[in-house]
Design a protein around this motif. Structure first.
Motif, PDB file in Angstrom:
ATOM      1  N   MET A   1       0.935  -1.253   0.173  1.00 49.80           N
ATOM      2  CA  MET A   1      -0.028   0.023   0.049  1.00 49.80           C
ATOM      3  C   MET A   1       0.856   1.394   0.066  1.00 49.80           C
ATOM      4  SD  MET A   1      -3.295  -1.226   2.250  1.00 49.80           S
ATOM      5  CE  MET A   1      -3.784  -2.825   2.049  1.00 49.80           C
ATOM      6  N   THR A   2       1.890   1.285  -1.003  1.00 50.31           N
ATOM      7  CA  THR A   2       2.978   2.381  -0.997  1.00 50.31           C
ATOM      8  C   THR A   2       3.113   2.706  -2.093  1.00 50.31           C
ATOM      9  OG1 THR A   2       4.662   0.867  -1.092  1.00 50.31           O
ATOM     10  CG2 THR A   2       4.158   1.626   1.001  1.00 50.31           C
TER      11      THR A   2
ATOM     12  N   ASP B   1      -3.914  12.036   2.001  1.00 52.36           N
ATOM     13  CA  ASP B   1      -3.982  13.544   1.602  1.00 52.36           C
ATOM     14  C   ASP B   1      -2.780  13.920   0.695  1.00 52.36           C
ATOM     15  OD1 ASP B   1      -5.652  16.063   2.358  1.00 52.36           O
ATOM     16  OD2 ASP B   1      -3.494  16.721   2.319  1.00 52.36           O
ATOM     17  N   PRO B   2      -2.997  14.620  -0.440  1.00 46.20           N
ATOM     18  CA  PRO B   2      -1.691  15.233  -1.164  1.00 46.20           C
ATOM     19  C   PRO B   2      -0.805  15.850  -0.373  1.00 46.20           C
ATOM     20  CG  PRO B   2      -3.780  15.750  -2.186  1.00 46.20           C
ATOM     21  CD  PRO B   2      -4.337  15.300  -0.857  1.00 46.20           C
ATOM     22  N   GLN B   3      -0.997  16.734   0.556  1.00 48.30           N
ATOM     23  CA  GLN B   3      -0.022  17.217   1.602  1.00 48.30           C
ATOM     24  C   GLN B   3       0.893  16.345   1.964  1.00 48.30           C
ATOM     25  OE1 GLN B   3       0.296  20.459   1.369  1.00 48.30           O
ATOM     26  NE2 GLN B   3      -1.799  21.610   0.947  1.00 48.30           N
ATOM     27  N   VAL B   4       0.174  15.200   2.768  1.00 47.38           N
ATOM     28  CA  VAL B   4       1.110  14.126   3.030  1.00 47.38           C
ATOM     29  C   VAL B   4       1.927  13.343   2.119  1.00 47.38           C
ATOM     30  CG1 VAL B   4       0.936  11.933   4.489  1.00 47.38           C
ATOM     31  CG2 VAL B   4      -0.556  13.707   5.011  1.00 47.38           C
ATOM     32  N   MET B   5       1.220  13.040   0.974  1.00 52.75           N
ATOM     33  CA  MET B   5       1.960  12.341   0.016  1.00 52.75           C
ATOM     34  C   MET B   5       3.021  13.388  -0.577  1.00 52.75           C
ATOM     35  SD  MET B   5       0.542   9.706  -0.017  1.00 52.75           S
ATOM     36  CE  MET B   5       1.528   9.137  -1.506  1.00 52.75           C
ATOM     37  N   GLN B   6       2.927  14.729  -0.619  1.00 47.43           N
ATOM     38  CA  GLN B   6       4.102  15.480  -1.119  1.00 47.43           C
ATOM     39  C   GLN B   6       5.057  15.739  -0.294  1.00 47.43           C
ATOM     40  OE1 GLN B   6       3.487  19.747  -1.220  1.00 47.43           O
ATOM     41  NE2 GLN B   6       3.826  19.863  -3.298  1.00 47.43           N
ATOM     42  N   SER B   7       4.726  15.876   0.860  1.00 46.64           N
ATOM     43  CA  SER B   7       5.926  15.824   1.943  1.00 46.64           C
ATOM     44  C   SER B   7       6.716  14.434   2.174  1.00 46.64           C
ATOM     45  CB  SER B   7       5.227  16.116   3.148  1.00 46.64           C
ATOM     46  OG  SER B   7       4.695  17.423   3.262  1.00 46.64           O
ATOM     47  N   SER B   8       5.980  13.256   2.059  1.00 44.55           N
ATOM     48  CA  SER B   8       6.562  12.031   1.938  1.00 44.55           C
ATOM     49  C   SER B   8       7.690  11.864   0.661  1.00 44.55           C
ATOM     50  CB  SER B   8       5.772  10.910   2.024  1.00 44.55           C
ATOM     51  OG  SER B   8       4.657  11.034   3.033  1.00 44.55           O
ATOM     52  N   MET B   9       7.176  12.404  -0.442  1.00 41.19           N
ATOM     53  CA  MET B   9       8.030  12.275  -1.574  1.00 41.19           C
ATOM     54  C   MET B   9       9.292  13.164  -1.209  1.00 41.19           C
ATOM     55  SD  MET B   9       6.848   9.948  -3.427  1.00 41.19           S
ATOM     56  CE  MET B   9       6.277   9.035  -2.011  1.00 41.19           C
ATOM     57  N   GLN B  10       9.047  14.265  -0.895  1.00 35.49           N
ATOM     58  CA  GLN B  10      10.141  15.230  -0.690  1.00 35.49           C
ATOM     59  C   GLN B  10      11.248  14.729   0.491  1.00 35.49           C
ATOM     60  OE1 GLN B  10       8.131  18.846   0.641  1.00 35.49           O
ATOM     61  NE2 GLN B  10       7.868  19.479  -1.603  1.00 35.49           N
TER      62      GLN B  10
ATOM     63  N   LYS C   1      -4.283   9.612  -6.942  1.00 35.80           N
ATOM     64  CA  LYS C   1      -3.475  10.781  -6.625  1.00 35.80           C
ATOM     65  C   LYS C   1      -2.152  10.511  -6.838  1.00 35.80           C
ATOM     66  CE  LYS C   1      -7.088  12.651  -3.361  1.00 35.80           C
ATOM     67  NZ  LYS C   1      -7.257  12.619  -2.240  1.00 35.80           N
ATOM     68  N   MET C   2      -1.485   9.212  -6.596  1.00 36.50           N
ATOM     69  CA  MET C   2      -0.206   8.959  -6.902  1.00 36.50           C
ATOM     70  C   MET C   2       0.268   8.482  -8.237  1.00 36.50           C
ATOM     71  SD  MET C   2       0.774   6.726  -3.089  1.00 36.50           S
ATOM     72  CE  MET C   2      -0.368   5.202  -3.901  1.00 36.50           C
TER      73      MET C   2
END
Length: 282
Positions: A16-17, A202-211, A88-89
């Protein structure tokens, strides 16, 4: 691309990643188990996470916990949430890999500099000549993937709800479960119960994780060197030639094979670098 899609789907279902996407030329060696192999794989994975049976006290709290989890994960919630998260991903990733420049790089045996020198209009025209449906291909792939995987995640909803209920019954006592239920009954608590699991998609969480990925990868350091040093401290693996007569006899006895045929049964140990290569392919 088909094998990459299958591998990504399987990885998503398990972890689930974020799926790892690559060009068609990148070989994906992970195969999806089927039939009895899948059942065996599921048994192995399930055996990794050993749990203690619930105590009588925890069993008594289970209905409370189930009510809370039902509030957090109503019917159909999990499949919808995971489908949205996948969309979203995957959409920005797949959109990148269906850009004209990427299409041309995969289909033309020319220097990348020549592709870079083309303007967007010419790239798009060339990509259209090679693949008339390139612009719609990403949407088609994402639609199929989210539909199929959304159904798979819907199947997981019931066991997920059961597992969460047991976890709540174990981690919280009767009074704490009552406090949580009281909070969920408030206007704010009702919203939080509905949204708290979805926050991880949430996109905010996903974006921060990718960064954070570069820092995460950098923290690994020179893992290959460290792994080689760690393996060097362990006793060396044995080949058939390294076994004593007594060890050969005992191995043949354990395996139920003729001692004279044992040499054909025992494979030589693989060098460390060859083993590393296998791990990188997985």
């Amino acid at each position: 691309m088909r094998k990459v899609l299958k591998t990504a789907s399987f990885s998503l279902a398990l972890a689930m990643t974020t799926p790892a996407w690559a060009q068609d030329e990148v070989e994906a060696t992970t195969e999806i188990p089927a039939g009895d192999e899948m059942a065996d794989f599921a048994d192995i994975m399930g055996g990794i996470f050993q749990t203690e049976p619930l105590t009588a006290e925890q069993e008594a709290r289970l209905p409370q916990a189930e009510a809370l989890v039902g509030t957090m994960m109503p019917e159909g919630f999990y499949g919808t949430m995971m489908s949205d998260m996948m969309d979203k991903m995957m959409r920005p990733m797949m959109s990148m890999f269906t850009q004209p420049k990427f299409v041309l790089a995969g289909r033309l045996e020319i220097d990348e500099e020549r592709i870079d020198a083309l303007d967007e209009e010419r790239r798009a025209e060339l990509a259209g000549l090679l693949d008339p449906g390139y612009a719609e291909r990403a949407d088609a792939i994402i639609t199929v993937m989210t539909d199929k995987m959304g159904g798979a995640f819907s199947v997981m909803e019931k066991p997920m709800r059961e597992g969460l209920s047991k976890a709540y019954a174990v981690r919280f006592d009767e009074n704490q479960l009552a406090d949580i239920a009281a909070f969920f009954a408030t206007p704010t608590g009702e919203i939080y119960a509905r949204e708290q699991m979805a926050l991880f998609a949430d996109p905010q969480v996903m974006q921060s994780s990718m960064q954070a990925l570069p820092a995460i990868m950098g923290s690994f350091g020179d893992m290959e060197t460290a792994m080689t040093e760690a393996m060097a401290k362990l006793p060396a693996e044995r080949s058939y030639a390294d076994l004593s007569e007594a060890q050969r006899a005992r191995m043949a006895e354990l395996l139920g094979v003729d001692a004279a045929a044992l040499e054909d049964v025992v494979k030589p140990p693989k060098p460390m670098d060859e083993t590393d290569g296998e791990l990188k392919e997985m």
